[in-house]
Design an enzyme around this catalytic site. Structure first.
Site, PDB file in Angstrom:
ATOM      1  N   ALA A 152       0.960  -1.087  -0.174  1.00 14.90           N
ATOM      2  CA  ALA A 152      -0.162  -0.157   0.380  1.00 14.90           C
ATOM      3  C   ALA A 152       0.306   0.744   0.240  1.00 14.90           C
ATOM      4  O   ALA A 152       0.594   2.526  -0.644  1.00 14.90           O
ATOM      5  CB  ALA A 152      -1.081   0.004   1.646  1.00 14.90           C
ATOM      6  N   THR A 163      -0.027   4.574  -1.194  1.00 13.06           N
ATOM      7  CA  THR A 163      -0.607   5.906  -0.766  1.00 13.06           C
ATOM      8  C   THR A 163      -0.506   7.073  -1.615  1.00 13.06           C
ATOM      9  O   THR A 163      -0.596   8.860  -1.402  1.00 13.06           O
ATOM     10  CB  THR A 163       0.047   6.293   0.792  1.00 13.06           C
ATOM     11  OG1 THR A 163       1.189   6.023   0.809  1.00 13.06           O
ATOM     12  CG2 THR A 163      -0.928   5.455   0.878  1.00 13.06           C
ATOM     13  N   PHE A 212      -5.882   0.675   3.094  1.00 15.78           N
ATOM     14  CA  PHE A 212      -7.319   0.487   3.857  1.00 15.78           C
ATOM     15  C   PHE A 212      -6.972  -0.103   5.321  1.00 15.78           C
ATOM     16  O   PHE A 212      -7.769   0.221   6.077  1.00 15.78           O
ATOM     17  CB  PHE A 212      -7.589  -0.401   3.026  1.00 15.78           C
ATOM     18  CG  PHE A 212      -7.750  -0.455   1.580  1.00 15.78           C
ATOM     19  CD1 PHE A 212      -9.346   0.597   1.818  1.00 15.78           C
ATOM     20  CD2 PHE A 212      -7.688  -0.640   0.949  1.00 15.78           C
ATOM     21  CE1 PHE A 212      -9.563   0.814   0.490  1.00 15.78           C
ATOM     22  CE2 PHE A 212      -7.972  -0.477  -0.566  1.00 15.78           C
ATOM     23  CZ  PHE A 212      -8.620   0.097  -0.806  1.00 15.78           C
ATOM     24  N   GLN A 235       0.800  -6.022  -3.782  1.00 15.83           N
ATOM     25  CA  GLN A 235      -0.329  -6.572  -2.861  1.00 15.83           C
ATOM     26  C   GLN A 235      -1.680  -5.236  -3.036  1.00 15.83           C
ATOM     27  O   GLN A 235      -2.475  -5.674  -2.746  1.00 15.83           O
ATOM     28  CB  GLN A 235      -0.010  -6.534  -1.082  1.00 15.83           C
ATOM     29  CG  GLN A 235       1.005  -7.378  -0.719  1.00 15.83           C
ATOM     30  CD  GLN A 235       1.346  -7.172   0.407  1.00 15.83           C
ATOM     31  OE1 GLN A 235       1.952  -5.703   0.635  1.00 15.83           O
ATOM     32  NE2 GLN A 235       0.744  -8.050   1.450  1.00 15.83           N
ATOM     33  N   ILE A 281      -4.218  -3.325  -5.604  1.00 10.09           N
ATOM     34  CA  ILE A 281      -5.756  -3.911  -5.997  1.00 10.09           C
ATOM     35  C   ILE A 281      -5.929  -2.668  -7.783  1.00 10.09           C
ATOM     36  O   ILE A 281      -7.035  -2.797  -8.068  1.00 10.09           O
ATOM     37  CB  ILE A 281      -6.588  -4.275  -5.460  1.00 10.09           C
ATOM     38  CG1 ILE A 281      -7.481  -2.835  -4.985  1.00 10.09           C
ATOM     39  CG2 ILE A 281      -7.005  -5.204  -4.772  1.00 10.09           C
ATOM     40  CD1 ILE A 281      -8.616  -3.211  -3.754  1.00 10.09           C
ATOM     41  N   HIS A 303      -3.667 -10.004  -4.565  1.00 12.86           N
ATOM     42  CA  HIS A 303      -4.878  -9.241  -4.353  1.00 12.86           C
ATOM     43  C   HIS A 303      -6.071  -9.408  -5.503  1.00 12.86           C
ATOM     44  O   HIS A 303      -7.275  -8.866  -4.647  1.00 12.86           O
ATOM     45  CB  HIS A 303      -4.687  -8.200  -3.266  1.00 12.86           C
ATOM     46  CG  HIS A 303      -4.014  -8.584  -1.667  1.00 12.86           C
ATOM     47  ND1 HIS A 303      -3.500  -8.203  -1.070  1.00 12.86           N
ATOM     48  CD2 HIS A 303      -3.493  -9.846  -1.007  1.00 12.86           C
ATOM     49  CE1 HIS A 303      -2.991  -8.897   0.109  1.00 12.86           C
ATOM     50  NE2 HIS A 303      -2.775  -9.513  -0.087  1.00 12.86           N
ATOM     51  N   CYS A 315     -24.192 -12.163 -14.642  1.00 13.39           N
ATOM     52  CA  CYS A 315     -23.164 -12.747 -15.588  1.00 13.39           C
ATOM     53  C   CYS A 315     -24.613 -12.719 -16.783  1.00 13.39           C
ATOM     54  O   CYS A 315     -24.556 -13.878 -16.370  1.00 13.39           O
ATOM     55  CB  CYS A 315     -22.071 -13.540 -15.310  1.00 13.39           C
ATOM     56  SG  CYS A 315     -21.772 -13.875 -17.194  1.00 13.39           S
ATOM     57  N   SER A 324       4.459  -3.640   4.997  1.00 13.54           N
ATOM     58  CA  SER A 324       4.572  -3.600   6.427  1.00 13.54           C
ATOM     59  C   SER A 324       4.569  -5.008   6.401  1.00 13.54           C
ATOM     60  O   SER A 324       5.949  -5.160   7.900  1.00 13.54           O
ATOM     61  CB  SER A 324       3.632  -3.091   7.015  1.00 13.54           C
ATOM     62  OG  SER A 324       2.193  -3.482   7.112  1.00 13.54           O
ATOM     63  N   ASN A 384      10.799   1.718   3.475  1.00 12.76           N
ATOM     64  CA  ASN A 384       8.671   1.725   3.616  1.00 12.76           C
ATOM     65  C   ASN A 384       9.270   3.145   4.957  1.00 12.76           C
ATOM     66  O   ASN A 384      10.116   2.939   5.216  1.00 12.76           O
ATOM     67  CB  ASN A 384       8.679   0.136   4.238  1.00 12.76           C
ATOM     68  CG  ASN A 384       7.178   0.249   4.632  1.00 12.76           C
ATOM     69  OD1 ASN A 384       6.527   0.348   4.111  1.00 12.76           O
ATOM     70  ND2 ASN A 384       6.989  -0.384   6.331  1.00 12.76           N
TER      71      ASN A 384
END
Ligand SMILES: [Zn+2]
Length: 252
Positions: free
Chosen positions: A23, A27, A34, A100, A102, A120, A153, A195, A219
């Site tokens: 993430a 950011t 999230f 990770q 999306i 993810h 669908c 993290s 990080n």
């Protein structure tokens, strides 16, 4: 030698590097984290996969939340970190980007999609849970706005869901396999903005080290895995990678 110079030197020496992003890189493009304190999942519980499947009220809520975030996703653009990674893929230094995230920002920055491994999934489109058909969000939203729920669908009548991996949903097997294979084979593993707390993500750095790779972690906050990394930087990703890329170009 400064940390950035060491990073540039390690990138120059790498023949088949893997970049692993969390993430923290997004950011810097304005996408909220999230899981962070104050993040959306600390304010409202995420919708578990089995609840999505079994409850039409939960499906409506899941789609409502997704469309409420559309402006944030649609307006976000790759930042200097994404651009630097795309350049490293372009010059052959980085073979795979495991993410990770999306948000599709690696693909938007120019990394070929076959080189991006999404652990993810991807929230920029939907998939049928039955037949796997890809569906675009715009017509789903138009249907949702009129009927208050997503359409089924068009191929098989199955449930449509964003192409993300929800809590309680199985990890995508082929992506996990590709990620592990790339990690075992790489000679440099660069963690950016994760993290490294959540499994399976947390297992990759050690897997890379066991295969003989060098490990870099960039990080903002310290991670539990800093102690066995070859280089650790607690800095912003975009400016750090950009500075390393400038050094690489100067000495190329
Ligand atoms: Zn289907």
């Amino acid at each position: 030698m400064t940390s950035v110079a060491r990073l540039a030197e390690m990138l120059r020496a790498a023949r088949d590097a893997v970049v692993f992003t969390g993430a923290g890189i997004s950011t810097e493009s304005g996408i909220p984290d999230f899981r962070s304190p104050g993040g959306i999942w600390t304010q409202m519980a995420p919708i578990e996969f089995q609840d999505f499947v079994s409850s039409s009220a939960m499906r409506k809520e899941a789609w409502r939340r997704r469309f409420a975030m559309e402006a944030e996703f649609a307006n976000s653009k790759p930042n200097a970190g994404h651009v630097a990674i795309a350049a490293l893929v372009g010059r052959g230094t980085v073979g795979h980007v495991i993410t990770q995230n999306i948000d599709n920002l690696h693909q938007l920055s120019g990394v070929p999609s076959e080189r991006v491994i999404e652990l993810h999934g991807n929230t920029r489109y939907a998939k049928c849970l039955e037949c796997g058909m890809r569906a675009e969000l715009e017509p789903i939203r138009a249907h949702f706005d009129v009927h208050g729920e997503a359409p089924d669908c068009p191929e098989c009548g199955g449930l449509l869901k964003t192409a993300t991996i929800s809590f309680g949903q199985a990890m995508p097997e082929s992506e996990m396999e590709r990620a592990e294979r790339a990690t075992r084979a790489c000679d440099l593993f660069v963690v950016l903005g994760s993290s490294l707390v959540v499994y399976p993500a947390a297992g990759f750095p050690l897997l890379a080290k066991r295969g003989g790779a060098r490990l870099v972690i960039i990080n903002r906050e310290p991670t539990d895995q800093d102690y066995f990394a070859d280089l650790v930087l607690h800095t912003e990703i975009g400016p750090t990678l950009q500075a390393a890329m400038n050094l690489l170009k100067e000495t190329a």
